[in-house]
Design a protein around this motif. Structure first.
Motif, mmCIF file in Angstrom:
data_model
loop_
_atom_site.group_PDB
_atom_site.id
_atom_site.type_symbol
_atom_site.label_atom_id
_atom_site.label_comp_id
_atom_site.label_asym_id
_atom_site.label_seq_id
_atom_site.Cartn_x
_atom_site.Cartn_y
_atom_site.Cartn_z
ATOM 1 N N ILE A 1 54.948 -20.396 91.101
ATOM 2 C CA ILE A 1 54.276 -21.139 92.175
ATOM 3 C C ILE A 1 53.421 -20.194 93.021
ATOM 4 O O ILE A 1 52.297 -20.537 93.419
ATOM 5 C CB ILE A 1 55.313 -21.870 93.063
ATOM 6 N N LYS A 2 53.947 -19.006 93.269
ATOM 7 C CA LYS A 2 53.172 -18.026 94.043
ATOM 8 C C LYS A 2 51.879 -17.650 93.319
ATOM 9 O O LYS A 2 50.815 -17.511 93.935
ATOM 10 C CB LYS A 2 54.014 -16.768 94.289
ATOM 11 N N GLU A 3 51.960 -17.496 92.010
ATOM 12 C CA GLU A 3 50.763 -17.150 91.232
ATOM 13 C C GLU A 3 49.740 -18.294 91.268
ATOM 14 O O GLU A 3 48.534 -18.072 91.378
ATOM 15 C CB GLU A 3 51.152 -16.843 89.785
ATOM 16 N N LEU A 4 50.247 -19.520 91.169
ATOM 17 C CA LEU A 4 49.341 -20.672 91.245
ATOM 18 C C LEU A 4 48.689 -20.757 92.620
ATOM 19 O O LEU A 4 47.507 -21.120 92.733
ATOM 20 C CB LEU A 4 50.108 -21.966 90.943
ATOM 21 N N ARG A 5 49.436 -20.418 93.670
ATOM 22 C CA ARG A 5 48.857 -20.450 95.015
ATOM 23 C C ARG A 5 47.763 -19.381 95.163
ATOM 24 O O ARG A 5 46.713 -19.625 95.761
ATOM 25 C CB ARG A 5 49.945 -20.250 96.074
ATOM 26 N N LYS A 6 48.014 -18.209 94.607
ATOM 27 C CA LYS A 6 46.985 -17.166 94.654
ATOM 28 C C LYS A 6 45.713 -17.634 93.963
ATOM 29 O O LYS A 6 44.595 -17.403 94.442
ATOM 30 C CB LYS A 6 47.506 -15.884 93.982
ATOM 31 N N LYS A 7 45.889 -18.315 92.822
ATOM 32 C CA LYS A 7 44.734 -18.829 92.093
ATOM 33 C C LYS A 7 44.015 -19.895 92.910
ATOM 34 O O LYS A 7 42.774 -19.928 92.968
ATOM 35 C CB LYS A 7 45.181 -19.404 90.752
ATOM 36 N N ALA A 8 44.817 -20.761 93.577
ATOM 37 C CA ALA A 8 44.222 -21.823 94.390
ATOM 38 C C ALA A 8 43.449 -21.252 95.577
ATOM 39 O O ALA A 8 42.410 -21.799 95.974
ATOM 40 C CB ALA A 8 45.311 -22.770 94.883
ATOM 41 N N VAL B 1 43.985 -27.975 96.973
ATOM 42 C CA VAL B 1 44.843 -27.520 95.878
ATOM 43 C C VAL B 1 45.888 -26.523 96.374
ATOM 44 O O VAL B 1 47.051 -26.544 95.925
ATOM 45 C CB VAL B 1 43.994 -26.905 94.749
ATOM 46 N N SER B 2 45.523 -25.657 97.322
ATOM 47 C CA SER B 2 46.491 -24.670 97.825
ATOM 48 C C SER B 2 47.657 -25.336 98.545
ATOM 49 O O SER B 2 48.761 -24.792 98.600
ATOM 50 C CB SER B 2 45.799 -23.678 98.758
ATOM 51 N N GLN B 3 47.438 -26.543 99.102
ATOM 52 C CA GLN B 3 48.532 -27.258 99.772
ATOM 53 C C GLN B 3 49.680 -27.576 98.811
ATOM 54 O O GLN B 3 50.847 -27.579 99.213
ATOM 55 C CB GLN B 3 48.011 -28.563 100.382
ATOM 56 N N TYR B 4 49.358 -27.856 97.570
ATOM 57 C CA TYR B 4 50.405 -28.199 96.595
ATOM 58 C C TYR B 4 51.387 -27.050 96.393
ATOM 59 O O TYR B 4 52.570 -27.276 96.122
ATOM 60 C CB TYR B 4 49.776 -28.552 95.248
#
Length: 632
Positions: A8-15, A47-50
């Motif tokens: 999830i942290k990696e996805l947030r960085k991408k977002a 997207v970062s909110q997710y």
């Protein structure tokens, strides 16, 4: 779990690397399948909110995020283009976590059987069975309503009996006695009269009520001129029935000639959208959509409108909603372009439009209730209470608490539970206040809520009883009670909605107390009735337990006055014999064999009561015969 958090942290960085630009985002699972499609005015923010804190998400979003392996996005020139692209992609891929509606608006027919005693009914398809079919019609509801009206007006049978085989067999059904069927089964209606009624009913269905009224009026006048007064009276009754049916539709006569009304009823596990479609001031169609979790109501309304009108060619000039939807202006623009004219999205607050919205919402609640084995009134009340208190969902599981004492003595509390709007008596609980002396309702309530939440921590794995958290806690008291108890909830880090139930000077429910103010509930009739019932029930339960405790303590005190009988032995005697009279009438051997008793103590009890009998003062017989419940 740790691996999931890192992902999830990696996805947030991408977002966080996404542009602040309109576009569409596409979520995929581990297999690469698309599970959600959304639009955004600013992709980075949305997207970062997710992938932020889970506390900001509802259950539906949390589950979706837990299944996201990766996401991609498509930039658009405007938010409107993003909406159009989102609708197109959802229709193409039907993602699991988007609201998806099945377009089942097939054709429907009115079937007229052949033979000497024809029957009229609704049919979903044309069969090669020799019957006559009227149609096709788009609306299943309108077709059924038209057939039902025709059968009632012309008093034609809707039962499964066959004619002429069943003529004279059995008594007529209820429809005959309420004047909605001429009951050919009685054998007093000729085939000619029956076929004439069927013919008139078909003219009504083909030409509508206005043309039918004109033709029936002509027939009635002809019959009167020919001195056929009985036939004229029969036709007059049919005209009166048509007028009654027409009067029913006046309740939905509108100043706006064409519009759709969309209302949402929410439940703990299911939700229901209801659509009322009006044309020419008349309800011409209704559609019901039952679905599972939908998330936040405003976003769900917006998504429903997108899906619904993606399947419909006809878009009315006005779409009326029962509550706010996200991106209302954007939806209005999209609908206007799709319709080729201006379409207004409105939320009425009063007047005829608000009345119609409430009617639509009540029907949604009724459909939801039927699907869950409840009544429409219960579902409507919970939905209304949830909206009134600003809850994310209607409170399906409500706990209510009340303190009861007499001048600070015999201090107890009662807890009642309402599940789906009904008392759940198996979940009721009684509390003896242990840490508070004197009349301190705030302190007593803090103790009770604290004990209840500690029980939850110990039993939460079971998910039953105290192992289940309520959707709403109601306290019998005002904002002072709420302010006193809220810190207890905060200390357990539990986000449970907490409100008080305020009474007037006649001890009737007046308002809901929030932390810092009050919410008037009288105008919200269904919610008012439900809260009033909860407050009455918890007060009844708490005061009943208080009276029981006071009586037990009074009777126990009469025993502790005997030498050698303390509180423990008094309670043991009452538990064993149940009443003071039974103890008084017991012989010495029975007293000696009672739990916790010795020969000297049994002799003391025996002598005490027999001495009383000798003086002729056996005590209050009614009180002595009261059964005693075991203590906690």
């Amino acid at each position: 779990m740790e691996e999931q958090k890192e992902h999830i942290k990696e996805l947030r960085k991408k977002a966080m690397r996404l542009p602040l630009h309109p576009g569409v985002y596409i979520m995929r699972d581990k297999t690469g399948k698309i599970i959600y499609i959304g639009k955004a005015k600013a992709l980075k923010n949305r997207v970062s909110q997710y992938f932020g804190s889970e506390k900001n998400h509802d259950d539906k979003v949390r589950r979706m995020v837990s299944n996201v392996e990766d996401f991609e996005y498509i930039l658009t020139d405007s938010e409107f283009e993003a909406l159009v692209l989102e609708c197109s992609l959802i229709k193409q891929h039907t993602p699991k976590y988007n609201i998806l509606l099945k377009d089942d608006k097939g054709y429907h027919y009115i079937k007229v059987t052949k033979g000497p005693w024809p029957r009229i009914s609704q049919a979903k398809q044309m069969l090669n069975d020799g019957a006559e079919y009227l149609g096709p019609y788009v609306s299943s509801w309108a077709t059924k309503e038209s057939v039902d009206e025709a059968l009632k007006i012309f008093r034609l049978p809707s039962c499964s009996r066959k004619f002429p085989q069943d003529i004279g067999k059995g008594r007529p059904c209820l429809n005959y006695f309420i004047k909605q069927c001429s009951a050919p089964c009685r054998g007093r209606l000729s085939e000619k009269e029956y076929n004439e009624a069927v013919k008139d009913a078909l003219e009504f269905l083909r030409g509508g009520s206005a043309a039918c009224v004109k033709e029936l009026t002509r027939k009635m006048e002809d019959a009167a001129e020919n001195l056929e007064f009985e036939r004229a009276a029969h036709i007059r009754d049919r005209l009166a029935a048509i007028k009654r049916m027409s009067d029913r539709q006046k309740v939905v006569a509108l100043k706006v000639p064409e519009q759709d009304i969309i209302a949402l009823a929410q439940g703990a596990e299911k939700n229901c959208f209801e659509v009322f479609r009006f044309m020419n001031g008349r309800l011409c169609d209704r559609e019901t959509y039952l679905m599972g979790e939908i998330g936040e109501a405003g976003a769900a309304r917006s998504e429903f409108i997108e899906r619904y009108y993606s399947m419909r060619d006809r878009i009315p000039p006005r779409v009326t909603l029962d509550g706010p939807a996200t991106d209302t202006a954007l939806l209005s623009e999209w609908l206007s372009r799709k319709a080729g004219r201006k379409v207004t999205v409105s939320i009425p607050q009063k007047g005829e439009q608000a009345h119609l919205v409430e009617m639509c919402r009540s029907n949604a609640a009724e459909q939801l209730a039927q699907s869950m084995g409840r009544t429409g009134r219960e579902a409507s009340a919970l939905d209304e209470l949830g909206r009134l208190l600003g809850l994310a969902h209607p409170p399906a599981y409500i706990e209510a608490y009340d303190i009861s004492n007499l001048a600070g003595g015999d201090n107890v509390a009662g807890m009642v539970v309402f599940e789906n709007g009904r008392p759940l008596k198996s979940a009721y609980r009684k509390f003896q206040i242990k840490t508070v002396d004197g009349q301190d309702d705030y302190g007593s309530m803090r103790e009770v809520i604290g004990r209840r939440l500690r029980e939850y921590q110990e039993n939460q794995d079971s998910g039953e009883g105290f192992g289940r958290l309520p959707d709403l806690i109601l306290l019998d008291g005002g904002k002072g009670h709420v302010a006193a108890v809220q810190p207890i909830l905060d200390s357990f880090q539990l986000n449970i909605p907490l409100f008080g139930m305020v009474k007037d000077d006649k001890h009737r429910t007046r308002a809901i107390a929030a932390n810092g103010g009050e919410i008037a509930i009288q105008p919200n009739r269904k919610a008012f009735t439900l809260v009033g019932a909860i407050q009455e029930e918890v007060h009844r339960f708490a005061i009943g337990y208080h009276r029981q405790t006071r009586k037990k303590n009074t009777l126990s005190t009469s025993l502790t006055s005997i030498e050698g009988i303390g509180q423990s032995r008094a309670r043991a005697l009452l538990k064993h014999f149940r009443t003071i009279t039974a103890i008084r009438e017991a012989d010495l051997e029975e007293l000696e064999n009672a739990p916790g008793m010795t020969k000297p103590s049994a002799l003391a009890v025996y002598r005490h009561f027999h001495a009383l009998n000798e003086t002729g003062s056996p005590g209050n017989e009614e009180q002595n015969n009261q059964p005693i419940e075991p203590g906690e």
